[in-house]
Design an enzyme around this catalytic site. Structure first.
Site, PDB file in Angstrom:
ATOM      1  N   LYS A 222     -16.741  24.966  75.756  1.00 47.29           N
ATOM      2  CA  LYS A 222     -17.131  25.550  74.460  1.00 47.29           C
ATOM      3  C   LYS A 222     -18.382  26.412  74.612  1.00 47.29           C
ATOM      4  O   LYS A 222     -18.482  27.498  74.022  1.00 47.29           O
ATOM      5  CB  LYS A 222     -17.360  24.419  73.454  1.00 47.29           C
ATOM      6  CG  LYS A 222     -17.884  24.860  72.106  1.00 47.29           C
ATOM      7  CD  LYS A 222     -16.920  25.743  71.329  1.00 47.29           C
ATOM      8  CE  LYS A 222     -17.522  26.160  69.988  1.00 47.29           C
ATOM      9  NZ  LYS A 222     -16.707  27.123  69.277  1.00 47.29           N
TER      10      LYS A 222
ATOM     11  N   LYS B  74     -27.968  28.234  68.189  1.00 42.90           N
ATOM     12  CA  LYS B  74     -27.980  26.921  68.862  1.00 42.90           C
ATOM     13  C   LYS B  74     -27.063  26.958  70.089  1.00 42.90           C
ATOM     14  O   LYS B  74     -27.450  26.530  71.181  1.00 42.90           O
ATOM     15  CB  LYS B  74     -27.503  25.827  67.901  1.00 42.90           C
ATOM     16  CG  LYS B  74     -27.232  24.486  68.590  1.00 42.90           C
ATOM     17  CD  LYS B  74     -26.324  23.569  67.765  1.00 42.90           C
ATOM     18  CE  LYS B  74     -24.900  24.059  67.668  1.00 42.90           C
ATOM     19  NZ  LYS B  74     -23.967  23.116  67.033  1.00 42.90           N
TER      20      LYS B  74
HETATM   21  P1  NAD Z   1     -22.138  22.874  58.380  1.00 43.92           P
HETATM   22  O1  NAD Z   1     -23.625  23.003  58.420  1.00 43.92           O
HETATM   23  O2  NAD Z   1     -21.366  23.651  57.378  1.00 43.92           O
HETATM   24  O3  NAD Z   1     -21.731  21.329  58.208  1.00 43.92           O
HETATM   25  C1  NAD Z   1     -22.380  20.260  58.852  1.00 43.92           C
HETATM   26  C2  NAD Z   1     -22.367  19.078  57.882  1.00 43.92           C
HETATM   27  O4  NAD Z   1     -22.882  17.919  58.561  1.00 43.92           O
HETATM   28  C3  NAD Z   1     -23.263  19.286  56.646  1.00 43.92           C
HETATM   29  O5  NAD Z   1     -22.500  19.065  55.466  1.00 43.92           O
HETATM   30  C4  NAD Z   1     -24.373  18.245  56.811  1.00 43.92           C
HETATM   31  O6  NAD Z   1     -24.847  17.724  55.585  1.00 43.92           O
HETATM   32  C5  NAD Z   1     -23.669  17.176  57.636  1.00 43.92           C
HETATM   33  N1  NAD Z   1     -24.559  16.290  58.375  1.00 43.92           N
HETATM   34  C6  NAD Z   1     -25.672  16.620  59.068  1.00 43.92           C
HETATM   35  N2  NAD Z   1     -26.184  15.513  59.668  1.00 43.92           N
HETATM   36  C7  NAD Z   1     -25.377  14.477  59.331  1.00 43.92           C
HETATM   37  C8  NAD Z   1     -25.360  13.096  59.647  1.00 43.92           C
HETATM   38  N3  NAD Z   1     -26.299  12.566  60.439  1.00 43.92           N
HETATM   39  N4  NAD Z   1     -24.366  12.323  59.128  1.00 43.92           N
HETATM   40  C9  NAD Z   1     -23.419  12.849  58.318  1.00 43.92           C
HETATM   41  N5  NAD Z   1     -23.373  14.166  57.995  1.00 43.92           N
HETATM   42  C10 NAD Z   1     -24.328  14.962  58.500  1.00 43.92           C
HETATM   43  O7  NAD Z   1     -21.670  23.232  59.861  1.00 43.92           O
HETATM   44  P2  NAD Z   1     -20.197  23.709  60.338  1.00 43.92           P
HETATM   45  O8  NAD Z   1     -20.162  25.194  60.335  1.00 43.92           O
HETATM   46  O9  NAD Z   1     -19.170  22.934  59.619  1.00 43.92           O
HETATM   47  O10 NAD Z   1     -20.262  23.265  61.868  1.00 43.92           O
HETATM   48  C11 NAD Z   1     -20.130  21.912  62.276  1.00 43.92           C
HETATM   49  C12 NAD Z   1     -20.068  21.868  63.807  1.00 43.92           C
HETATM   50  O11 NAD Z   1     -18.933  22.601  64.264  1.00 43.92           O
HETATM   51  C13 NAD Z   1     -21.293  22.498  64.490  1.00 43.92           C
HETATM   52  O12 NAD Z   1     -21.599  21.759  65.661  1.00 43.92           O
HETATM   53  C14 NAD Z   1     -20.829  23.909  64.825  1.00 43.92           C
HETATM   54  O13 NAD Z   1     -21.540  24.452  65.922  1.00 43.92           O
HETATM   55  C15 NAD Z   1     -19.365  23.646  65.144  1.00 43.92           C
HETATM   56  N6  NAD Z   1     -18.455  24.798  64.927  1.00 43.92           N
HETATM   57  C16 NAD Z   1     -18.535  25.545  63.779  1.00 43.92           C
HETATM   58  C17 NAD Z   1     -17.633  26.601  63.602  1.00 43.92           C
HETATM   59  C18 NAD Z   1     -17.661  27.480  62.371  1.00 43.92           C
HETATM   60  O14 NAD Z   1     -17.016  28.533  62.382  1.00 43.92           O
HETATM   61  N7  NAD Z   1     -18.364  27.113  61.298  1.00 43.92           N
HETATM   62  C19 NAD Z   1     -16.668  26.868  64.580  1.00 43.92           C
HETATM   63  C20 NAD Z   1     -16.596  26.056  65.704  1.00 43.92           C
HETATM   64  C21 NAD Z   1     -17.496  25.027  65.879  1.00 43.92           C
END
Ligand code: NAD
Length: 290
Positions: free
Chosen positions: A171, A240
């Site tokens: 990734k 990040k």
């Molecule tokens: P986001 O910020 O929209 O969602 C993350 C969620 O996690 C938030 O709702 C937050 O309140 C919650 N959270 C934080 N700490 C927590 C905890 N300790 N316990 C429970 N909930 C908690 O982020 P996202 O865009 O959904 O991304 C999530 C992950 O997926 C990240 O690691 C990101 O790098 C990865 N990712 C994102 C995408 C994308 O297009 N958005 C694509 C691939 C991978």
């Protein structure tokens, strides 16, 4: 019989995955530390657990979609985390984190009678919504087989990259490439315009030729040239990922001058683009700022 799936982290990706899993017929529970995220999930028909311990008590398979290494570590080792709960859980971690974190947590979980797959994803909220993600898995064949109902619902492509941590490595390599492609595509399209040809016309040629990439085929038309910038992936999260890729390069002792330049430009972008901005914005920054 289908095992209940607990989704921890109901953000852009987590909520989309939870609804897709539920649509595929799996029994889903969700949890998020943010009340607003819990409310959004409940409004979409997801059963929301009162707290993490309640979810872990009910769900043999736990899918995490968390922002960073600290949050995933807290899920495993924090109060009321996986190590405090009933044994025999399979953690499918779709968050993008350091491979070393994945390996360490997988070891701790295994020692306590659990299992873990690092299973970061590509395809964004749209792919999560449609069940067409690509998943890059690190872990054992047996654990991958146990997670199969989850992967079948969420993914079009599942690549078993190797043992624990290998999915996380894949990734970071992927996102380093994507981060670089956004910079080179932005520069190349500015060249097209400066040379007197509209970027959209040049892009049509590039996308039928050897310079194409996912950025030129998808990001450029859908989010950048259109001005939409609504991909659902943020500058903060991509910064990040680039930082983690740079750390991996350093740990490997690799000489990687182009990646160093990409890392520097993404770090510099923090002066111009807020963490919440769409990650495609970097392709539209003037060259001296990107
Ligand atoms: P986001 O910020 O929209 O969602 C993350 C969620 O996690 C938030 O709702 C937050 O309140 C919650 N959270 C934080 N700490 C927590 C905890 N300790 N316990 C429970 N909930 C908690 O982020 P996202 O865009 O959904 O991304 C999530 C992950 O997926 C990240 O690691 C990101 O790098 C990865 N990712 C994102 C995408 C994308 O297009 N958005 C694509 C691939 C991978």
């Amino acid at each position: 019989m289908t095992e209940q799936v607990g989704v921890v982290g109901l953000g852009r990706m987590g909520l989309a995955m939870a609804t897709t899993l539920q649509r595929a017929g799996l029994e889903v529970q969700g949890f998020d530390i943010a009340a607003a995220a819990r409310d959004r999930a409940a409004a979409k028909g997801i059963e929301v657990a009162d707290n993490l311990a309640a979810l872990l008590a009910d769900c043999p398979i736990v899918l995490a979609s968390l922002p960073d290494d600290a949050a995933v570590t807290a899920l495993v080792e924090g109060p009321a985390g996986l190590l405090d709960g009933p044994a025999g859980r399979l953690l499918v971690d779709t968050s993008t984190v350091e491979p070393a974190t994945s390996r360490r947590l997988a070891g701790a979980l295994e020692a306590a009678g659990h299992a873990m797959l690092d299973a970061p994803v590509s395809g964004g909220p749209a792919g999560a919504e449609a069940g067409t993600l690509t998943v890059m898995v690190g872990g054992s064949e047996a654990d991958l087989a146990r997670g199969q109902p989850v992967f079948a619902a969420l993914a079009r492509t599942v690549v078993h990259v190797g043992p624990s941590g290998a999915g996380a490595v894949a990734k970071l390599v992927n996102n380093l490439l994507c981060a670089a492609h956004l910079l080179t595509n932005g520069e190349a399209m500015r060249l097209a315009e400066a040379a007197g040809v509209p970027a959209a016309r040049v892009l049509e040629a590039v996308n039928a030729a050897s310079g194409r990439s996912a950025v030129s085929e998808v990001n450029m038309p859908r989010w950048i040239l259109s001005g939409a910038f609504d991909s659902g992936f943020t500058m903060g999260l991509m910064r990040k990922d680039v930082r983690l890729a740079a750390k991996l390069i350093e740990a490997a002792g690799l000489e990687a001058p182009l990646s160093r330049e990409v890392t520097a430009r993404w770090a510099l972008s923090a002066e111009r683009l807020a963490d919440e901005a769409d990650f495609n914005q970097i392709a539209a920054l003037p060259a001296e700022e990107g």
